[in-house]
Enzyme design. Structure first.
Site: not given
Length: 266
Positions: A47-48
């Site tokens: 994830e970002t």
């Protein structure tokens, strides 16, 4: 071109190259969904997280995998809090506001551990188990449950969690739900692995959000409020979970370590 700050943090570990990596991108104001998705795909991490400040101790947060926006991500929330506490001047407590799971709070202890307070996502047993779930796993489960995020595949033996093989093409057909496998542990209260070909990748290293379902499940099974958990991926990760059924909240405690700090040019 616009310059954006970026941090990459290994979450649920105090050792680099362990736990689960997340990118954290603090923003002055929201950029387009398309650009956030492209940045997340370029980062190619589980994830970002993108953050926009409300007040000095309150931030809006959104999470993107390389494939899509994610409704709830624990390890990237922990990574975001780590960045705010250690690099952006926030002290002791931060509140994250979300579009999907309400308010999330994180506090930092004197020992630099991060305590996240999340809504409980207790899974419920199901009677009709999808055939693609059974054919997608090499070991037959003893029980299957489900919440808004995933199917919960329960085994009686920790060895099964370590040894189970999965067919990503089969499990991808369960979209939008992912799959977590779990069993009692020998050195931890419970262990797990998380497969998510429909939403981000094949196996996630450490998944904070799924422990809001795993922790209450095993808490009831063991009649125990505080549990030690281990996600048995190649990188591995340790979590301490505390369940409060009266408030329907779960606290998840972990550590984090910085890997990278820099800038994106877009």
């Amino acid at each position: 071109m616009t310059q954006l700050p970026i941090f990459v943090v290994d979450a649920f570990t105090n050792t680099q190259f362990k736990g689960n990596s997340a990118a954290v991108v603090p923003l002055e104001a929201w950029i387009s969904d398309e650009l956030m998705q492209r940045i997340a795909a370029e980062n190619n991490l589980s994830e970002t997280a993108f953050l926009v400040k409300n007040t000095p101790n309150s931030y809006q947060i959104r999470w993107f995998s390389p494939l899509t926006e994610i409704a709830f991500c624990g390890h990237a929330t922990l990574a975001s809090a780590f960045v705010l506490f250690n690099h952006l001047g926030v002290s002791e407590r931060v509140e994250f506001t979300t579009q999907t799971v309400g308010s999330l709070t994180v506090t930092q202890t004197a020992e630099s551990k991060l305590v996240m307070n999340f809504p409980m996502q207790m899974p419920e047993p199901i009677s009709n188990v999808p055939s693609t779930l059974l054919t997608g796993l090499s070991i037959t489960p003893s029980q299957v449950l489900k919440n808004r995020q995933a199917y919960f595949v329960i085994y009686d033996n920790e060895v099964d969690v370590h040894q189970v093989a999965y067919d990503a093409a089969q499990l991808k057909q369960l979209a939008p739900l992912d799959v977590v496998v779990s069993a009692p542990g020998s050195e931890h209260d419970f262990v797990s692995r998380y497969f998510w070909p429909a939403n981000g990748g094949e196996e996630d290293p450490v998944t904070g959000s799924i422990h809001t379902g795993l922790a209450p499940f095993w808490s009831k099974r063991f009649d125990k409020q505080v549990l030690k958990a281990y996600q048995a991926s190649k990188r591995g990760g340790d979590l301490v979970c505390e369940v409060d059924f009266s408030t329907e909240r779960v606290t998840i405690t972990g550590e984090a370590v910085l890997y990278l700090q820099g800038h994106i040019w877009v």
